[in-house]
Enzyme design. Structure first.
Site, PDB file in Angstrom:
ATOM      1  N   ASP A   1       0.840  -1.103   0.000  1.00 37.00           N
ATOM      2  CA  ASP A   1      -0.034  -0.021  -0.102  1.00 37.00           C
ATOM      3  C   ASP A   1       0.840   1.502   0.041  1.00 37.00           C
ATOM      4  OD1 ASP A   1      -2.330   1.830  -0.053  1.00 37.00           O
ATOM      5  OD2 ASP A   1      -3.009   0.339   1.575  1.00 37.00           O
TER       6      ASP A   1
ATOM      7  N   GLU B   1     -10.331   6.470   4.897  1.00 39.03           N
ATOM      8  CA  GLU B   1      -9.691   5.680   5.662  1.00 39.03           C
ATOM      9  C   GLU B   1      -9.610   6.446   7.008  1.00 39.03           C
ATOM     10  OE1 GLU B   1      -5.823   4.967   3.879  1.00 39.03           O
ATOM     11  OE2 GLU B   1      -6.401   5.530   2.168  1.00 39.03           O
TER      12      GLU B   1
END
Length: 675
Positions: free
Chosen positions: A352, A557
């Site tokens: 990521d 997020e």
């Protein structure tokens, strides 16, 4: 098949793989394990003979180092098997070129000369990273092609693959079709719809010259306090598994199960993310720790990956989170042993964004250590995205000193090259300008409108004077539209839209719910809009009914983590001020269930619309009765946050609305009933 994690991935046969990882031959014999040393098959009397045959077959991988046309290297010959092309190109590469292929850098610091000088393998756009604000499809394609020219000018001419988040349509691009976020698609329970959305998204992404997307998210969200819960299709791993059908839309449908695949140049490489357990963290805290047994990890969070791999997903992204205290970016057992060996994943594993940096706490505490353990854990391509020269320098030094083996580097690069050859990018490295018009195509907007209709969940529909509140009458004399989300396209789309966190206001092209209402009701109907009406505004106005549209502001997020899950932005006041004075339908725009039980008694109808995207008419299609409500909850609707986490199947299960709940309106002879 769970047996894949404890035995052969082919439970009814035994497969002998040749010693060359890219050998195109896999020898699979039914019941092979029981036949070793047996004379039941005269041509394979012993296991030793099987081994010799496999070695002989694999010898074919070592011949031919030029293509059919003797003037060019074999790897440039598309008629050759992918395995031979990979091996030929890999054998020609220097360490510098190999490490360059393992780098994914951010477009904002990339240019053709840097890509050429460092042999970069991939470039990406982070959330909100564009060529310029409101860039056109041709400007996107121009940018991607300019980077590609740098890659093609290197000694070996290995193309880059450009990657981008396309998690609910081509969401970074102004004017693209924005589909409902995954939580809404889960409520459709319609894998075929997901597949069509994947195909449409692929066309729009290709319309900007991009061949690779970081989607779908196949997280199984077990706690709605998590700020990424809207990226998850469901709390139920089986429903998430079914919705991986979107991969077959993005990449095309394959007949070669378990192998990375791309059908053609109107499809894109997909990414299943985030491996593994990202939706199970304690208290739903983003990037936190998932505490579970291995059996529970597999049965809850790994199930969608079985299906994704079977569908030929090209890449898998590692999660920021930890499992039982160990960072996933530093989990050799789960990445190299379980994912690559036991599950047989043949594509490449990507980190990521700055994922290896976050192996340490605080992040970037010891970058050299992070590079070492991240690469040795089995990560093949690293989303650096900015400290490119530091990464290259550290990894080069570690290979030269033996801290990272050449076998590990070759495995990573072999996987990256395999995906690149399968994608056809060596033959088609530049943008196809014939697809520019696909961005925001009308057919895609119609599909998104259909998806909105099918994702809506009707949770309450009160009967008054013999009639249910919904569907609404189009020929009402005067109606009130209220709430923070009624005329706000950015709020309607949510996070990961144009920017990483999303924005308020009309940030892209689409139809707000207010505009959809105005275009649906009779021309004689007076539509009054007031974003934040007080009680005095509503009283004595003789409204036929009110439509209240409230919800969450955009987030992504960790910025969406919430420990209270209340309706923000004055939404509660708006509900109370309006619904206490006039009959009303409340439409909730949110990325998850919120606390609504205290206010439910004054709502006459209640609709969960999730984060529907750009096509607001999908909502009015249903609330005004042109289509029936079909959606069923893809996750449990709790009463209070004190109950969380609470999921279907739990021992103590007392929801406000259970998993799978959803009322249906049916129009019969101009009268409506609710079941």
């Amino acid at each position: 098949n769970f047996s894949a994690l404890t035995s052969s991935p082919f439970p009814h046969s035994s497969c002998f793989l040749g010693p060359c990882l890219d050998c195109p031959f896999t020898l699979c014999l039914p019941g092979f394990g029981s036949l070793l040393g047996s004379s039941k098959m005269g041509f394979f009397p012993t296991g030793k003979m099987v081994l010799l045959l496999a070695l002989a077959i694999c010898a074919g991988c070592l011949v031919d180092d030029v293509g059919a046309n003797s003037g060019r290297p074999l790897y440039k010959d598309p008629s050759q098997p992918v395995s031979k092309r990979v091996q030929d190109l890999l054998s020609r590469m220097t360490l510098e070129e190999k490490i360059g292929q393992m780098v994914q850098m951010e477009r904002s610091i990339a240019n053709a000369s840097f890509i050429r000088e460092h042999f970069i393998g991939s470039v990406l756009s982070g959330g909100g990273s564009w060529p310029e604000p409101q860039a056109s499809p041709s400007q996107w394609a121009d940018m991607v092609d300019s980077f590609q020219k740098g890659a093609l000018s290197t000694r070996l001419g290995i193309p880059i693959i450009y990657g981008i988040d396309a998690v609910h349509g081509h969401n970074n691009v102004y004017g693209a079709t924005i589909f409902p976020h995954n939580i809404g698609l889960g409520c459709t329970r319609n894998p075929g719809l997901a597949r069509r959305i994947g195909a449409a998204t692929a066309l729009e992404v290709r319309g900007t010259g991009i061949p690779y997307v970081f989607a779908p998210c196949v997280a199984v969200c077990r706690d709605p306090r998590w700020g990424r819960c809207y990226e998850s299709y469901s709390e139920d791993p089986e429903l998430v598994r079914n919705m991986t059908a979107i991969i077959s839309g993005l990449q095309g449908q394959t007949s070669k199960l378990g192998r990375p695949f791309l059908r053609g140049q109107q499809n894109v490489l997909a990414t299943a993310k985030h491996f593994v357990g990202d939706g199970g963290t304690t208290d739903g805290i983003d990037e936190n720790n998932t505490v579970s047994s291995y059996k529970r990890l597999v049965s809850t969070h790994m199930v969608p990956y079985f299906e994704a791999i079977a569908k030929g997903v090209a890449t898998i992204m590692v999660s920021y989170s930890s499992w039982n205290g160990q960072k996933m970016h530093n989990n050799h057992k789960l990445i190299s042993h379980v994912l690559k060996k036991q599950l047989g994943f043949q594509g490449f594993v990507i980190s990521d964004w700055e994922g290896i940096d976050r192996i340490t706490s605080p992040p970037d505490l010891n970058y050299s250590y992070s590079v070492n353990v991240g690469v040795n854990s089995g990560i093949d391509m690293v989303m650096v995205p900015f400290e490119v020269e530091s990464f290259i320098g550290d990894l080069t030094s570690q290979v030269n000193s033996g801290l990272v083996t050449m076998n590990r580097i070759n495995d990573a690069v072999r996987r990256i090259l395999r995906v690149k050859f399968i994608s056809g990018i060596f033959e088609h490295p530049m943008s196809n300008r014939d697809l520019l018009h696909m961005v925001g195509a009308e057919s895609h907007r119609k599909l998104a409108r259909e998806a909105v209709r099918k994702s809506l969940v009707l949770l309450k529909n009160e009967k008054m004077s013999g009639e249910f509140m919904l569907p609404l009458k189009k020929n009402a004399t005067k109606i009130l539209v209220a709430g923070s989300h009624a005329d706000n396209l950015g709020y309607q789309c949510g996070g990961w839209t144009i920017t990483w966190q999303g924005l308020g206001g009309n940030t892209t092209l689409g139809t707000t719910i207010l505009d959809a209402i105005k275009s649906t009701v009779s021309p004689s109907t007076e539509v009054v809009y007031e974003e934040f009406p007080d009680e005095s505004f509503v009283e004595d106005k003789q409204f036929s009914y009110a439509i209240v549209v409230v919800g969450e502001k955009p987030y992504a997020e960790m910025f969406g983590d919430s420990d209270n899950l209340t309706i923000p932005l004055g939404g509660i006041d708006t509900i109370e001020n309006v619904c206490s004075s006039v009959k009303c339908v409340v439409i909730l725009i949110s990325g998850r269930p919120l606390v609504v039980e205290p206010y439910l008694p004054i709502m006459h109808a209640f609709v969960a619309a999730w984060l529907p995207g750009t096509e607001g008419k999908g909502i009015t299609d249903v609330i005004f009765g042109d289509y029936d409500f079909e959606g069923k909850l893809s996750r449990t609707w709790f009463r209070s946050v004190d109950q969380l986490p609470m999921n279907v199947g739990d021992k103590y299960y007392d929801p406000l609305f259970p998993y799978g709940f959803g009322l249906t309106t049916v129009v019969v002879n101009a009268h409506n009933i609710t079941t």
